[in-house]
Design an enzyme around this catalytic site. Structure first.
Site, PDB file in Angstrom:
ATOM      1  N   PHE A 150      25.026  35.087  50.412  1.00  0.00           N
ATOM      2  CA  PHE A 150      26.093  36.017  50.022  1.00  0.00           C
ATOM      3  C   PHE A 150      27.226  36.115  51.036  1.00  0.00           C
ATOM      4  CE2 PHE A 150      23.892  38.946  52.910  1.00  0.00           C
ATOM      5  CZ  PHE A 150      24.959  39.649  53.466  1.00  0.00           C
ATOM      6  N   LYS A 174      24.454  26.877  42.911  1.00  0.00           N
ATOM      7  CA  LYS A 174      23.875  28.188  42.580  1.00  0.00           C
ATOM      8  C   LYS A 174      24.381  29.172  43.642  1.00  0.00           C
ATOM      9  CE  LYS A 174      20.991  30.928  43.314  1.00  0.00           C
ATOM     10  NZ  LYS A 174      21.281  32.337  43.723  1.00  0.00           N
ATOM     11  N   GLU A 177      23.465  35.643  43.995  1.00  0.00           N
ATOM     12  CA  GLU A 177      23.619  36.606  42.894  1.00  0.00           C
ATOM     13  C   GLU A 177      24.300  37.877  43.380  1.00  0.00           C
ATOM     14  OE1 GLU A 177      21.003  35.575  44.456  1.00  0.00           O
ATOM     15  OE2 GLU A 177      19.223  36.836  44.205  1.00  0.00           O
ATOM     16  N   ARG A 178      24.380  38.035  44.726  1.00  0.00           N
ATOM     17  CA  ARG A 178      25.038  39.238  45.250  1.00  0.00           C
ATOM     18  C   ARG A 178      26.541  39.042  45.398  1.00  0.00           C
ATOM     19  NH1 ARG A 178      21.464  41.229  50.185  1.00  0.00           N
ATOM     20  NH2 ARG A 178      20.875  39.053  50.441  1.00  0.00           N
ATOM     21  N   SER A 227      18.458  33.023  54.480  1.00  0.00           N
ATOM     22  CA  SER A 227      17.586  33.580  55.518  1.00  0.00           C
ATOM     23  C   SER A 227      16.450  32.603  55.850  1.00  0.00           C
ATOM     24  CB  SER A 227      17.009  34.906  55.019  1.00  0.00           C
ATOM     25  OG  SER A 227      16.312  34.678  53.814  1.00  0.00           O
ATOM     26  N   CYS A 282      26.222  34.288  60.188  1.00  0.00           N
ATOM     27  CA  CYS A 282      25.083  33.643  60.844  1.00  0.00           C
ATOM     28  C   CYS A 282      25.458  33.272  62.272  1.00  0.00           C
ATOM     29  CB  CYS A 282      24.628  32.429  60.063  1.00  0.00           C
ATOM     30  SG  CYS A 282      25.837  31.127  60.084  1.00  0.00           S
ATOM     31  N   GLU A 383      16.740  39.453  63.333  1.00  0.00           N
ATOM     32  CA  GLU A 383      18.095  39.254  62.814  1.00  0.00           C
ATOM     33  C   GLU A 383      18.474  40.522  62.044  1.00  0.00           C
ATOM     34  OE1 GLU A 383      18.925  36.469  59.538  1.00  0.00           O
ATOM     35  OE2 GLU A 383      20.827  36.003  60.516  1.00  0.00           O
TER      36      GLU A 383
END
Ligand code: NAD
Length: 490
Positions: A150, A174, A177-178, A227, A282, A383
């Site tokens: 995301f 893909k 979805e967020r 993640s 990240c 994290e």
């Protein structure tokens, strides 16, 4: 009315028949701006079959012809630059300038991939034996799946998509979805480029959609960014299914602050690294290790900078930091801060539960600064993926590097110093794939690999540049003899 997001398959927009659509809220306002389908296995299957069917003709399209579509894409992305950047801010929360920087990085990858006719050239050796020549050519791998997180909804798909297409592969992307809206917009531009049907496809969804991609026999290559637990899962499942995989994971990025570092510049850079994009990069600095007396300078300087950061809606001028992605994320970060304090850390700037005037429903935290964090404790090793900078003090550069190297991640490590010798020692010894020297977000340009190490990466070849070209091609070596060529006398 919230926009219902579509899939893009075989050159056409399709409404998913998914039983579940998720709401996509603007994290600054909590208003639902779109709904996204969790596309079922059958829709993945159909997209994969059609994308594979498009592969033979696309791979036979000469590379110089394939990149013409990318030149068009680059022009369309420039024309729609502001719209794409605003879309990132609205669905993700980051401030508009960060969103613009993100789109610039996306475009740079398209530009680099336009060099494919040369980048994917092979090697040739004449007379490896008498009259025998040997050469290596690069051919596309087939159909590739690109699975995205995301936090960079406009950039990360483009770490892969332009290279995969330019190398002659077909793709299914893909998005998270967020944050699925920006890619939907980018696909409107891809649609205008006129790619042959089935070459470039978009399938929305969540974990089940991803697993269907990982299991699909038509797919030869999988890229993932997200993640670490999910990266590990992707790597294991897709490779067990015989696919080539690269999976970039999470991070816990340490930075070393030496007493001889330039105070004003370092403070400004570290503040931006730790709190920019609300710490949801990240490459966010999340652990500052001060050496010797550096803490006496940098704790007050960073506390002042953290407290004066303007938090609000990223679309508004003068705002430095937007919200985090979800209420769950906010609660998780606040919980981890509390846990860290229970373990003995010292709260210097508390950013929990702020009230942002006009945005009381948004998922906001303010910058948080915590010192004296215990080695191996929650703040030191987890994290957090929020605007939290943990600090600890050591006596020597050697101790600081040992601490850096004790972490489970290896995405980025930075040093701030005016000593070339200290910088070189750090560069040489630090166990991380992206190194910053007086740089706070050491993000490689498109022509370098995004080199995570350790639990920040599973695979061999990374995103971007030559690594991407190698990942999206397979080598074929030909050893060749033509009878009559070697005994002839000229
Ligand atoms: P995430 O792992 O939750 O999701 C990433 C993708 O995986 C999404 O598309 C999601 O639909 C899918 N997914 C989630 N759970 C799944 C499951 N159980 N099975 C299969 N698929 C699943 O990551 P996120 O929260 O969207 O992104 C933030 C994370 O990404 C952070 O850890 C950050 O450090 C990392 N990240 C890493 C890099 C890098 O280059 N190393 C870059 C950006 C972000």
């Amino acid at each position: 009315m919230a926009e219902k997001l579509l899939n893009y398959v075989n050159g056409e927009w399709r409404e998913s028949k998914a039983g579940t659509y998720l709401n996509v809220p603007n994290p600054a306002t909590n208003q639902v701006i779109a709904t996204v389908p969790l596309s079922p296995v059958e829709e993945v299957d159909e997209a994969a079959r059609l994308a594979l069917a498009a592969f033979p003709a696309w791979r036979r399209t000469p590379a110089p012809a394939r990149i013409q579509y990318l030149f068009k894409l680059k022009a369309l992305m420039e024309e729609n630059f502001e719209d794409l950047a605003r879309s990132i801010t609205i669905e993700n929360g980051k401030v508009l300038d960060d969103a613009r920087g993100e789109m610039r990085r996306a475009i740079e990858n398209v530009e680099v991939a336009c060099g494919i006719p040369m980048l994917m050239m092979g090697d040739f050796a004449e007379d490896v034996a008498r009259g025998v020549d040997e050469y290596m050519i690069r051919q596309p791998v087939g159909l590739a799946a690109i699975i995205c997180p995301f936090n960079f909804p406009g950039m990360i798909p483009f770490w892969y998509l332009p290279y995969a297409l330019a190398c002659g592969n077909t793709v299914i992307v893909k998005p998270s979805e967020r944050c699925p809206i920006t890619l939907q917009k980018a696909f409107r531009l891809l649609d205008q480029c006129g790619f042959p049907k089935g070459v470039v496809n978009l399938v929305n969804g969540g974990a089940d959609t991803v697993n269907a991609l990982l299991d699909h026999p038509a797919i030869s290559a999988v890229t993932f960014v997200g993640s670490t637990p999910v990266a590990r899962h992707i790597y294991a499942r897709a490779s067990a299914n015989g696919k080539r995989v690269q999976a970039q994971g999470g991070a816990k990025n340490p930075i070393i602050l030496l007493p001889d570092a330039d105070v004003a510049l370092t403070t400004s850079i570290v503040t931006d690294s730790a709190f920019g994009n609300a710490g949801q990069r990240c490459l966010a600095a999340s652990l500052a290790i001060t050496v010797a007396d550096a803490d006496k300078i940098f704790v007050p300087a960073l506390a002042e900078a953290a407290s004066s950061r303007v938090v609000g809606n990223g679309l508004e001028q003068g705002v430095h930091m937007g919200p985090v992605i979800s209420p769950q994320s906010k609660a998780r970060i606040e919980g981890l801060i509390a846990k860290g304090l229970d373990e003995g850390a010292e709260l210097v700037v508390d950013g929990r539960n702020p009230s942002i005037h006009g945005y009381e429903e948004g998922y906001f935290l303010r910058p948080t600064l915590i010192t004296d964090i215990p080695v191996g404790g929650t703040i030191a090793k987890t994290e957090l993926f929020g605007p939290v900078l943990g600090m600890m003090r050591v006596e020597t550069v050697e101790d600081a590097i040992a601490l850096v190297n004790s972490g489970e991640y290896g995405n980025m490590a930075c040093v701030f110093t005016s000593s070339g010798a200290a910088a070189r020692k750090f560069r040489y010894e630090a166990d991380a794939g992206n190194i910053g020297i007086n740089i706070g977000v050491a993000a490689p340009m498109a022509f370098f690999p995004f080199s995570g190490w350790k639990n920040s990466f599973f695979g061999t070849l990374h995103a971007q540049g030559k690594h991407a070209v190698e990942f999206f091609t397979q080598t074929k070596v030909v050893v060749e003899r033509w009878l009559g060529t070697w005994e002839r006398k000229f």
